[in-house]
Design a protein around this motif. Sequence first.
Motif, PDB file in Angstrom:
ATOM      1  N   THR A  83     -25.942   4.545 -13.082  1.00  0.00           N
ATOM      2  CA  THR A  83     -25.978   3.373 -12.203  1.00  0.00           C
ATOM      3  C   THR A  83     -26.325   2.107 -12.968  1.00  0.00           C
ATOM      4  O   THR A  83     -25.675   1.068 -12.801  1.00  0.00           O
ATOM      5  N   VAL A 105     -35.987   4.746 -11.900  1.00  0.00           N
ATOM      6  CA  VAL A 105     -34.595   4.505 -11.519  1.00  0.00           C
ATOM      7  C   VAL A 105     -34.444   3.122 -10.902  1.00  0.00           C
ATOM      8  O   VAL A 105     -33.514   2.360 -11.225  1.00  0.00           O
ATOM      9  N   TYR A 124     -26.653  11.169 -14.874  1.00  0.00           N
ATOM     10  CA  TYR A 124     -27.048  10.759 -16.216  1.00  0.00           C
ATOM     11  C   TYR A 124     -26.020  11.318 -17.202  1.00  0.00           C
ATOM     12  O   TYR A 124     -25.500  12.410 -17.014  1.00  0.00           O
ATOM     13  N   ASP A 131     -28.338   6.190 -18.021  1.00  0.00           N
ATOM     14  CA  ASP A 131     -28.407   6.100 -16.560  1.00  0.00           C
ATOM     15  C   ASP A 131     -27.056   5.570 -16.078  1.00  0.00           C
ATOM     16  O   ASP A 131     -26.640   4.466 -16.436  1.00  0.00           O
ATOM     17  N   LYS A 158     -28.178  11.926  -8.685  1.00  0.00           N
ATOM     18  CA  LYS A 158     -28.315  10.773  -9.583  1.00  0.00           C
ATOM     19  C   LYS A 158     -27.763  11.177 -10.948  1.00  0.00           C
ATOM     20  O   LYS A 158     -28.253  12.098 -11.597  1.00  0.00           O
ATOM     21  N   ASN A 205     -34.377  13.931  -9.489  1.00  0.00           N
ATOM     22  CA  ASN A 205     -33.055  13.905  -8.853  1.00  0.00           C
ATOM     23  C   ASN A 205     -31.980  13.774  -9.931  1.00  0.00           C
ATOM     24  O   ASN A 205     -31.284  12.775 -10.028  1.00  0.00           O
TER      25      ASN A 205
END
Length: 198
Positions: A114, A177, A78, A112, A76, A30
């Motif tokens: 998040t 993740v 990056y 990442d 998602k 993702n």
Amino acid sequence: MRRLIAALSVLLLAACAAEDLSRPPEPMGNFAVGYTIVVAKNAQAAGPSRKATAEEWEYVLKDALEKHFGRYDGDKLYHIGVTVDAYALAIPGVPVVLNPKSVLAITVNVWDDTAGRKINAEPEQLTVFQSLSGETMIGSGLTQNRKEQMEDLAANAADDINDWLLRNKAWFTPEAVAARAMLAAANGTAPKPPAATN
């Protein structure tokens, strides 16, 4: 710098043309690219080379990364950070007798969004070669101008970064993740990716 000088001593380069960007990319979980950060202020020209400014490298690499990774449409995010360490843009030489090659040395990190942290434990160092074609076989210094050489290396750099990420698909699994998100929550909110990637 040592990596680039060593690469320049190789007589036969196993390089290929950049990936066809009109085709869908190989799946990588993702994944979607957020920021592409390129820093070239400390880039050094190695050996006989045409010169390029930090701003020129930052522009051409950022453009190549966004074209290449913009094909991924996950949700998602990056961020990809690239530092240009050294380069050689082939100057005109005598075919067969002196056939200089164009080479680019870079360091790469991926963040990442998040979790606010790097997903690779160690920076990845890549040595990127010019594409191998009938045109470059007689010397890209003779058949390409400086801009064309830089665009070729930038496209190949994006390919090589993508190949590195595909070899590490486990970074993009739901489990990985979730683990990074839990670690970030335990440690508090992590900082945003810095401008430099080392």
